[in-house]
Design an enzyme around this catalytic site. Structure first.
Site, PDB file in Angstrom:
ATOM      1  N   SER A  72       0.850  -1.191   0.000  1.00 40.04           N
ATOM      2  CA  SER A  72       0.000   0.000   0.000  1.00 40.04           C
ATOM      3  C   SER A  72       0.883   1.236   0.000  1.00 40.04           C
ATOM      4  O   SER A  72       1.778   1.374   0.842  1.00 40.04           O
ATOM      5  CB  SER A  72      -0.899   0.004   1.234  1.00 40.04           C
ATOM      6  OG  SER A  72      -1.772   1.105   1.211  1.00 40.04           O
TER       7      SER A  72
ATOM      8  N   GLN B 107      -3.048   0.887  -3.865  1.00 39.34           N
ATOM      9  CA  GLN B 107      -2.606  -0.333  -3.205  1.00 39.34           C
ATOM     10  C   GLN B 107      -2.820  -1.513  -4.142  1.00 39.34           C
ATOM     11  O   GLN B 107      -3.580  -1.438  -5.103  1.00 39.34           O
ATOM     12  CB  GLN B 107      -3.297  -0.538  -1.867  1.00 39.34           C
ATOM     13  CG  GLN B 107      -4.770  -0.832  -1.893  1.00 39.34           C
ATOM     14  CD  GLN B 107      -5.328  -0.922  -0.468  1.00 39.34           C
ATOM     15  OE1 GLN B 107      -4.818  -0.291   0.470  1.00 39.34           O
ATOM     16  NE2 GLN B 107      -6.389  -1.697  -0.281  1.00 39.34           N
TER      17      GLN B 107
ATOM     18  N   ASP C  73      11.420   5.541 -12.743  1.00 41.39           N
ATOM     19  CA  ASP C  73      11.205   5.328 -11.308  1.00 41.39           C
ATOM     20  C   ASP C  73      11.795   3.982 -10.902  1.00 41.39           C
ATOM     21  O   ASP C  73      11.147   3.169 -10.253  1.00 41.39           O
ATOM     22  CB  ASP C  73       9.698   5.382 -11.004  1.00 41.39           C
ATOM     23  CG  ASP C  73       9.412   5.605  -9.519  1.00 41.39           C
ATOM     24  OD1 ASP C  73      10.320   6.048  -8.801  1.00 41.39           O
ATOM     25  OD2 ASP C  73       8.272   5.323  -9.093  1.00 41.39           O
TER      26      ASP C  73
END
Length: 537
Positions: A132, A137, A287
């Site tokens: 989460s 999540q 990322d």
């Protein structure tokens, strides 16, 4: 009610910033220093203040302010070209872990997003989340086909929270720019605007799924990187269903060794993946922190979380490659010329001054062993130096720098002897040869050939039309020129005849023997008439 919530939020932010002495850190020695005293009046600021280091205080304050501020701190930590080293180090420690939201909420959101019940969509579904974070999540599930998947669902009512907190961030950024002169160099308002765009993009699961699909196509059949399959039938704007990856996290080096994975080979592959994405595909995962990268049993990397992707223009690609190669060769003049040619710095920048500045920053690096030189930090220092000459670092270059630092950090974690330069230089040389050499020319011809063939039947007609038009234009111009010449010749002939007549009249007037009382008048008349013929045009 909405106004009350915003006021309540502002009070909490004020309390947290004051407790961690962020107000004192920012406002001391500015015209707004009086606000430090004002803050002490409010009852919520009467608690004992933190005396930790400034970087730690900033990190702790963001953690206390919640998920959106944590995300902002994470985004800010990538701006090592802007932040002091101690602050960027602390911000890099921020973890985007949040308590899961209610299971019933999660089920309701998934059913609404997929427009069907969970039982209809999946043969099994675990309502307890695997992970989460601030935006979404993740749950584990199984499709009716037996395929194991993960289901990512956006947090309920997260957008209003983001909009409220980002609005407050903008107000704080404007105050920072107004109060602190040095802060203007950090462009806080622009940084917040950049963060707002990034975080709002992460809310769109269709966008993320499309990113994953593009990356998967780019590495189809590759032995370097595996991208999980996206199941579009179970994906919507708020829900994404993706193939479940079973691998070892890149950060779990002991498990990798136990699995027989060659860490040296794995670290080199990570570097090649990065440069392949940036220069060959021009579409890179921006990322790539340890939580988003796994290693499969066959030694391939596997990536997840495709919310933030980066691209470069062809011009930026070429200039970056040439910059790196020039830097490898310690050709600082060429580095400076490239910065000016690409307009990363203003055109009027004096190349010798920029060269001197870049040399003074980069030359000391070469006194250290290659394995100790950070490729990402070199790029960061180049950006920092160029900023003094008016360079505005573009978002895509910041994403590139962030990704490079992540990849380099992972590579050195796997193999502390990693020579990133030794891996990167041949790759860039080959890429440049493909772009500007015979291979590049052949590739361009091949890519343009279908268009040329499509247009080929039109070429004879276009050629005839163009030549015919030029011919008529040429004839028209030629006729005009001939007429003009003829007119000039006619005028010259007339003037010559007039001059000849004038000379004859004058000569006749001077030599004509005449015995008459009108002799003088006749001679004068001939001379005047002859003179008029001479001067007449």
């Amino acid at each position: 009610m909405k106004l009350f919530k915003k006021i309540s939020r502002i009070i909490k932010i004020n309390r947290v910033l004051t407790h961690y002495q962020i107000d004192k850190m920012i406002l001391t020695d500015t015209k707004y220093a009086w606000l430090i005293l004002v803050n002490k009046i409010f009852p919520w600021n009467w608690s004992v203040r933190s005396n930790a280091s400034r970087g730690e205080r900033i990190r702790l304050s963001l953690e206390e302010l919640g998920p959106i501020f944590i995300k902002f701190g994470q985004a800010l930590s990538t701006r090592k070209d802007l932040l002091p080293h101690d602050i960027s180090l602390e911000l890099a420690k921020l973890q985007d872990d949040c308590p899961p939201f209610d299971e019933n909420h999660s089920l309701a959101l998934i059913e609404k997003g997929l427009n069907q019940s969970v039982e209809e969509a999946f043969s099994s579904f675990n309502p307890v989340p695997m992970a989460s974070a601030s935006i979404a999540q993740v749950h584990e599930a199984t499709l009716h086909s037996g395929t194991e998947v993960v289901v990512k669902v956006v947090r309920p009512d997260i957008k209003p929270v983001i909009e409220q907190d980002v609005s407050i961030m903008f107000s704080l950024a404007k105050l920072l720019e107004a109060a602190v002169k040095i802060a203007r160099r950090l462009h806080p308002v622009e940084v917040v605007a950049e963060f707002e765009k990034t975080i709002l993009d992460e809310l769109d699961m269709i966008r993320e799924a499309a990113n994953a699909g593009q990356l998967k196509r780019n590495f189809e059949g590759s032995d370097l990187l595996y991208v999980p399959e996206v199941y579009w039938s179970h994906t919507s704007e708020s829900v994404m269903t993706m193939e479940r990856i079973r691998g070892i996290r890149i950060s779990e080096t002991e498990k990798l060794i136990e699995a027989g994975i060659d860490l040296t080979d794995l670290s080199a592959k990570g570097v090649i993946i990065f440069f392949t994405q940036v220069f060959k595909h021009n579409f890179f995962h921006a990322d790539m922190h340890p939580g988003n990268i796994f290693v499969l049993p066959d030694g391939r990397y596997a990536a997840i979380d495709f919310g933030i992707m980066g691209t470069l223009t062809p011009e930026d690609q070429r200039y970056l490659a040439e910059n790196f190669l020039a830097f490898f060769n310690r050709d600082y003049l060429r580095v400076s010329e490239l910065h000016i040619e690409s307009e990363w710095v203003p055109r009027e920048t004096r190349v010798n001054e920029l060269e001197s500045a870049i040399r003074s920053v980069c030359e000391p690096i070469w006194d250290r062993p290659l394995k100790e030189i950070s490729f990402g930090l070199v790029l960061m220092r180049l950006f920092q130096t160029a900023r003094r000459f008016g360079m505005e670092v573009q978002p895509q270059l910041v994403l590139l720098q962030k990704t490079l630092l992540n990849i380099e950090g992972l590579g050195r974690q796997l193999d502390d002897e990693l020579d990133l330069w030794d891996t990167a230089k041949p790759f860039l040389e080959d890429w440049m040869q493909e772009r500007v050499g015979p291979k590049g020319l052949a590739k361009k011809i091949k890519s343009n050939l279908p268009f040329w063939m499509e247009q080929a039947p039109e070429i004879p007609g276009l050629l005839y039309s163009t030549l015919n038009k030029l011919s008529h234009q040429g004839l028209s111009i030629q006729s005009q020129q001939i007429a003009k010449i003829e007119k000039q010749l006619e005028q010259q002939n007339r003037q010559q005849r007039q001059r000849a007549i004038g000379f004859v009249l004058i000569l006749f007037g001077l030599l004509l023997p005449m015995e008459s009382q009108y002799q003088d008048w006749i001679q004068l008349g001939l001379l005047i008439t002859g003179g008029l013929f001479l001067i007449k045009k």
